[in-house]
Design an enzyme around this catalytic site. Sequence first.
Site, PDB file in Angstrom:
ATOM      1  N   GLU A   1      23.124  23.565   3.523  1.00 22.49           N
ATOM      2  CA  GLU A   1      23.002  23.659   4.979  1.00 22.49           C
ATOM      3  C   GLU A   1      22.530  22.348   5.593  1.00 22.49           C
ATOM      4  O   GLU A   1      22.993  21.951   6.663  1.00 22.49           O
ATOM      5  CB  GLU A   1      22.062  24.804   5.370  1.00 22.49           C
TER       6      GLU A   1
ATOM      7  N   TYR B   1      17.806  27.755  12.472  1.00 22.41           N
ATOM      8  CA  TYR B   1      19.124  28.012  11.889  1.00 22.41           C
ATOM      9  C   TYR B   1      19.068  27.992  10.353  1.00 22.41           C
ATOM     10  O   TYR B   1      19.511  28.941   9.692  1.00 22.41           O
ATOM     11  CB  TYR B   1      20.158  26.996  12.370  1.00 22.41           C
TER      12      TYR B   1
ATOM     13  N   ASP C   1      23.888  28.354  15.025  1.00 18.66           N
ATOM     14  CA  ASP C   1      24.130  26.927  15.214  1.00 18.66           C
ATOM     15  C   ASP C   1      25.238  26.739  16.237  1.00 18.66           C
ATOM     16  O   ASP C   1      25.641  27.687  16.925  1.00 18.66           O
ATOM     17  CB  ASP C   1      24.476  26.260  13.881  1.00 18.66           C
TER      18      ASP C   1
END
Length: 366
Positions: free
Chosen positions: A40, A123, A141
């Site tokens: 991520e 997020y 996001d």
Amino acid sequence: MMEEFDLGQLVEPALQWYKKNKRTLPWRMDQNPYKIWVSEIMLQQTRVEAVIPYFERFMKELPTIETLAECPEDKLLKLWEGLGYYNRVRNMQKAAQVIVETYGGQMPDSYEEILTLPGIGPYTAGAIASISFGQPVPAVDGNVLRILARATEDEADIAKESTKKKVTAALSEVMPKETGAFNQALMEIGALVCIPNGTPHCESCPWMKFCRAHQNKSYDRLPVKAPKKPRRIQEKTVFVIRDGEKILIGKRPAKGLLAGLYELPNQDGYMTKQQVLDFVTEQGLDALHIQELPEAKHIFSHIEWHMKGYMIRVADVESFHNHHSKEDSQYLLVEVDEIQNRYAIPSAFEAYVSRVNLSLGIKKSS
């Protein structure tokens, strides 16, 4: 408007679509929170296809949170080279050190605790908590904001924190038991179907019959996002100073843009050949030949570098070493292959580093 739209009707179609269409990605092989976390952070500014080799190399070299916590800085930055935004990997290491010290090297399993770690925002915390630990928390996001703005035909500015909070709260009300799969479904729809640039692939979308932007053909004006301020232009002169297969590099300050990374020597403003030669002399080096290089440009978030370059071949390396004591670490003369294997050079200088590699017949490693 999102307030007038039933988000719950989107859940099951998204889950069914995801089961049939999800991509096979190395961080999806299991629900390892470390892999989810690394992927991520890498994906924040880089496409999936480009991230995969970086991810695989990073995991090979640093397979656990403990190894990340203990990694020497130069090696860490070299592993991140090409991804940019180096503070992200520095924050990852700080977070890894906290996890080792506070949680015995295991990622905490609650959203609230994950959110306290350095460099992890709502997020990323939501992605880890939902995918790895099944917590019913959204992961919102830009992709998620875009596809929901279109589905609900919501014209709220997605650059505003208030819009993100509104979407997060609305999604929290409809999170299914398969929370990780649902969050990944939203990511995947944003990546493959309701794409950010160009016409969305509505015919492939599981939400086609619900989507107001599709019904009203309004997708081209959604989502609404306030324009960014124009970037500041900064002119620079870059020096490629070579002695055979050695090249001069410097280390940037510990704080500020590209902090702590190695770079080709450079000065603000455009310099003449004579000014460049004077700079080389100041470093205790004798210039044998100077060649003007093509101009290059690099774009950061808020600054744009416009660069002129010079290749300078020099002699008298001993003079350089006499001129610079070991304590003076501003500049180093290093073998070119060390740049590939040891020193992280920001991609801002890629146009000039690559010219050195090509002239020596060296292929840049992937």
